[in-house]
Motif scaffolding. Structure first.
Motif, PDB file in Angstrom:
ATOM      1  N   LYS A  18      20.110  40.974  25.115  1.00  0.00           N
ATOM      2  CA  LYS A  18      21.421  40.370  24.900  1.00  0.00           C
ATOM      3  C   LYS A  18      22.456  41.492  24.862  1.00  0.00           C
ATOM      4  O   LYS A  18      22.250  42.509  24.203  1.00  0.00           O
ATOM      5  CB  LYS A  18      21.435  39.592  23.588  1.00  0.00           C
ATOM      6  CG  LYS A  18      22.674  38.786  23.367  1.00  0.00           C
ATOM      7  CD  LYS A  18      22.510  37.924  22.125  1.00  0.00           C
ATOM      8  CE  LYS A  18      23.696  36.988  22.003  1.00  0.00           C
ATOM      9  NZ  LYS A  18      23.536  36.050  20.904  1.00  0.00           N
ATOM     10  N   GLU A  19      23.552  41.270  25.581  1.00  0.00           N
ATOM     11  CA  GLU A  19      24.632  42.253  25.593  1.00  0.00           C
ATOM     12  C   GLU A  19      25.955  41.518  25.748  1.00  0.00           C
ATOM     13  O   GLU A  19      26.063  40.586  26.532  1.00  0.00           O
ATOM     14  CB  GLU A  19      24.438  43.235  26.747  1.00  0.00           C
ATOM     15  CG  GLU A  19      25.501  44.306  26.837  1.00  0.00           C
ATOM     16  CD  GLU A  19      25.253  45.324  27.936  1.00  0.00           C
ATOM     17  OE1 GLU A  19      25.850  46.393  27.867  1.00  0.00           O
ATOM     18  OE2 GLU A  19      24.467  45.042  28.866  1.00  0.00           O
ATOM     19  N   GLU A  20      26.936  41.945  24.988  1.00  0.00           N
ATOM     20  CA  GLU A  20      28.296  41.427  25.138  1.00  0.00           C
ATOM     21  C   GLU A  20      29.231  42.616  25.315  1.00  0.00           C
ATOM     22  O   GLU A  20      29.225  43.544  24.516  1.00  0.00           O
ATOM     23  CB  GLU A  20      28.722  40.617  23.920  1.00  0.00           C
ATOM     24  CG  GLU A  20      30.119  40.055  24.076  1.00  0.00           C
ATOM     25  CD  GLU A  20      30.544  39.142  22.941  1.00  0.00           C
ATOM     26  OE1 GLU A  20      31.691  39.289  22.484  1.00  0.00           O
ATOM     27  OE2 GLU A  20      29.739  38.294  22.526  1.00  0.00           O
ATOM     28  N   GLN A  21      30.012  42.570  26.390  1.00  0.00           N
ATOM     29  CA  GLN A  21      30.951  43.643  26.689  1.00  0.00           C
ATOM     30  C   GLN A  21      32.356  43.078  26.797  1.00  0.00           C
ATOM     31  O   GLN A  21      32.540  41.920  27.143  1.00  0.00           O
ATOM     32  CB  GLN A  21      30.602  44.295  28.025  1.00  0.00           C
ATOM     33  CG  GLN A  21      29.203  44.859  28.100  1.00  0.00           C
ATOM     34  CD  GLN A  21      28.906  45.353  29.497  1.00  0.00           C
ATOM     35  OE1 GLN A  21      29.481  46.330  29.948  1.00  0.00           O
ATOM     36  NE2 GLN A  21      28.021  44.652  30.187  1.00  0.00           N
ATOM     37  N   LYS A  22      33.322  43.921  26.500  1.00  0.00           N
ATOM     38  CA  LYS A  22      34.711  43.552  26.697  1.00  0.00           C
ATOM     39  C   LYS A  22      35.493  44.789  27.123  1.00  0.00           C
ATOM     40  O   LYS A  22      34.958  45.897  27.122  1.00  0.00           O
ATOM     41  CB  LYS A  22      35.298  42.907  25.443  1.00  0.00           C
ATOM     42  CG  LYS A  22      35.182  43.729  24.190  1.00  0.00           C
ATOM     43  CD  LYS A  22      35.631  42.928  22.998  1.00  0.00           C
ATOM     44  CE  LYS A  22      35.486  43.752  21.742  1.00  0.00           C
ATOM     45  NZ  LYS A  22      36.017  43.049  20.584  1.00  0.00           N
ATOM     46  N   ASN A  64      27.684  35.248  31.633  1.00  0.00           N
ATOM     47  CA  ASN A  64      28.930  34.527  31.453  1.00  0.00           C
ATOM     48  C   ASN A  64      30.054  35.546  31.421  1.00  0.00           C
ATOM     49  O   ASN A  64      30.121  36.362  30.507  1.00  0.00           O
ATOM     50  CB  ASN A  64      28.890  33.720  30.149  1.00  0.00           C
ATOM     51  CG  ASN A  64      30.121  32.864  29.939  1.00  0.00           C
ATOM     52  OD1 ASN A  64      31.054  32.882  30.735  1.00  0.00           O
ATOM     53  ND2 ASN A  64      30.129  32.119  28.853  1.00  0.00           N
ATOM     54  N   LYS A 119      28.990  38.460  28.957  1.00  0.00           N
ATOM     55  CA  LYS A 119      27.795  38.259  28.131  1.00  0.00           C
ATOM     56  C   LYS A 119      26.586  38.122  29.044  1.00  0.00           C
ATOM     57  O   LYS A 119      26.617  37.373  30.020  1.00  0.00           O
ATOM     58  CB  LYS A 119      27.927  36.989  27.289  1.00  0.00           C
ATOM     59  CG  LYS A 119      29.024  37.050  26.260  1.00  0.00           C
ATOM     60  CD  LYS A 119      29.085  35.762  25.468  1.00  0.00           C
ATOM     61  CE  LYS A 119      30.234  35.789  24.482  1.00  0.00           C
ATOM     62  NZ  LYS A 119      30.332  34.544  23.720  1.00  0.00           N
ATOM     63  N   THR A 120      25.535  38.834  28.700  1.00  0.00           N
ATOM     64  CA  THR A 120      24.285  38.766  29.450  1.00  0.00           C
ATOM     65  C   THR A 120      23.163  38.448  28.465  1.00  0.00           C
ATOM     66  O   THR A 120      23.068  39.081  27.414  1.00  0.00           O
ATOM     67  CB  THR A 120      23.986  40.116  30.142  1.00  0.00           C
ATOM     68  OG1 THR A 120      25.118  40.517  30.898  1.00  0.00           O
ATOM     69  CG2 THR A 120      22.770  40.014  31.034  1.00  0.00           C
ATOM     70  N   GLU A 121      22.344  37.477  28.827  1.00  0.00           N
ATOM     71  CA  GLU A 121      21.152  37.146  28.044  1.00  0.00           C
ATOM     72  C   GLU A 121      19.990  36.990  29.005  1.00  0.00           C
ATOM     73  O   GLU A 121      20.136  36.395  30.071  1.00  0.00           O
ATOM     74  CB  GLU A 121      21.330  35.836  27.276  1.00  0.00           C
ATOM     75  CG  GLU A 121      22.279  35.925  26.123  1.00  0.00           C
ATOM     76  CD  GLU A 121      22.365  34.627  25.327  1.00  0.00           C
ATOM     77  OE1 GLU A 121      21.842  33.588  25.792  1.00  0.00           O
ATOM     78  OE2 GLU A 121      22.960  34.658  24.240  1.00  0.00           O
ATOM     79  N   LYS A 165      30.108  31.569  35.181  1.00  0.00           N
ATOM     80  CA  LYS A 165      28.893  31.377  34.390  1.00  0.00           C
ATOM     81  C   LYS A 165      27.745  31.231  35.384  1.00  0.00           C
ATOM     82  O   LYS A 165      27.844  30.439  36.323  1.00  0.00           O
ATOM     83  CB  LYS A 165      29.047  30.106  33.558  1.00  0.00           C
ATOM     84  CG  LYS A 165      28.200  30.039  32.341  1.00  0.00           C
ATOM     85  CD  LYS A 165      28.507  28.768  31.577  1.00  0.00           C
ATOM     86  CE  LYS A 165      28.707  29.108  30.127  1.00  0.00           C
ATOM     87  NZ  LYS A 165      28.831  27.913  29.291  1.00  0.00           N
ATOM     88  N   ARG A 197      35.175  38.337  28.217  1.00  0.00           N
ATOM     89  CA  ARG A 197      33.888  38.868  27.759  1.00  0.00           C
ATOM     90  C   ARG A 197      32.875  38.774  28.882  1.00  0.00           C
ATOM     91  O   ARG A 197      32.882  37.805  29.643  1.00  0.00           O
ATOM     92  CB  ARG A 197      33.327  38.043  26.595  1.00  0.00           C
ATOM     93  CG  ARG A 197      34.184  37.954  25.368  1.00  0.00           C
ATOM     94  CD  ARG A 197      34.061  39.207  24.522  1.00  0.00           C
ATOM     95  NE  ARG A 197      34.745  39.104  23.251  1.00  0.00           N
ATOM     96  CZ  ARG A 197      36.013  39.411  23.043  1.00  0.00           C
ATOM     97  NH1 ARG A 197      36.764  39.795  24.033  1.00  0.00           N
ATOM     98  NH2 ARG A 197      36.543  39.331  21.846  1.00  0.00           N
TER      99      ARG A 197
END
Length: 164
Positions: free
Chosen positions: A6-10, A82, A71-73, A88, A69
């Protein structure tokens, strides 16, 4: 399914926010000067309504960068990406012909880049990403700041498909 990655970037680049805040000051100053002080703003001033619309547009642009954002899962069955609020994607591992971590270099900036050799690139910073080629020939790349962790997941992909 248990999420394995899981990763969230901005967008956190200081220079980008310096530019956006600098751009945001302009309509505030214009509204202050023209609507509060009653002095025309600029050599060829906009109407008051035009100035308000311009201000709404600029702050909408700044808000877009604030809320954007990537987001990778990843779990045993699929990769979910997303790029809020634009794209998405959900891709089952069985649909993937090839997946590898690459250094894609600078592909003309960050955000969504079309028509690169990796297909569509989704990124917020850096130059590393998960390049995916689907069975149908389509390609895309998801940028990452967790290259090592993501590489372990991709290497284990084959063993996941046997477990599922």
């Amino acid at each position: 399914m248990k999420i394995e990655f899981k990763e969230e970037q901005k967008f956190t680049q200081w220079w980008l926010w310096l530019i956006l805040i600098g751009i945001g000051v302009l309509p505030i100053f214009g509204i202050y000067k023209q609507l509060i002080l009653g002095e025309k703003f600029g050599d060829k001033p906009m109407s008051d309504f035009g100035l308000i619309i311009f201000c709404v547009f600029i702050f909408g642009l700044i808000a877009m960068f604030w809320f954007m954002r990537l987001k990778t899962e990843i779990d045993q069955n699929e990769i979910r990406m997303n790029f809020y609020p634009f794209v998405k994607k959900r891709v089952n591992w069985k649909e993937i012909k090839n997946a590898e971590i690459v250094n894609y270099g600078f592909v003309g900036g960050w955000g969504i880049r079309l028509w690169t050799k990796y297909g569509t690139v989704y990124n917020t910073k850096g130059d590393k990403g998960l390049a995916i080629e689907l069975q149908n020939g389509k390609k895309f790349l998801i940028g990452t700041q967790k290259e090592t962790e993501l590489n372990k997941i991709v290497e284990n992909k084959a063993s996941w498909q046997h477990r599922v």
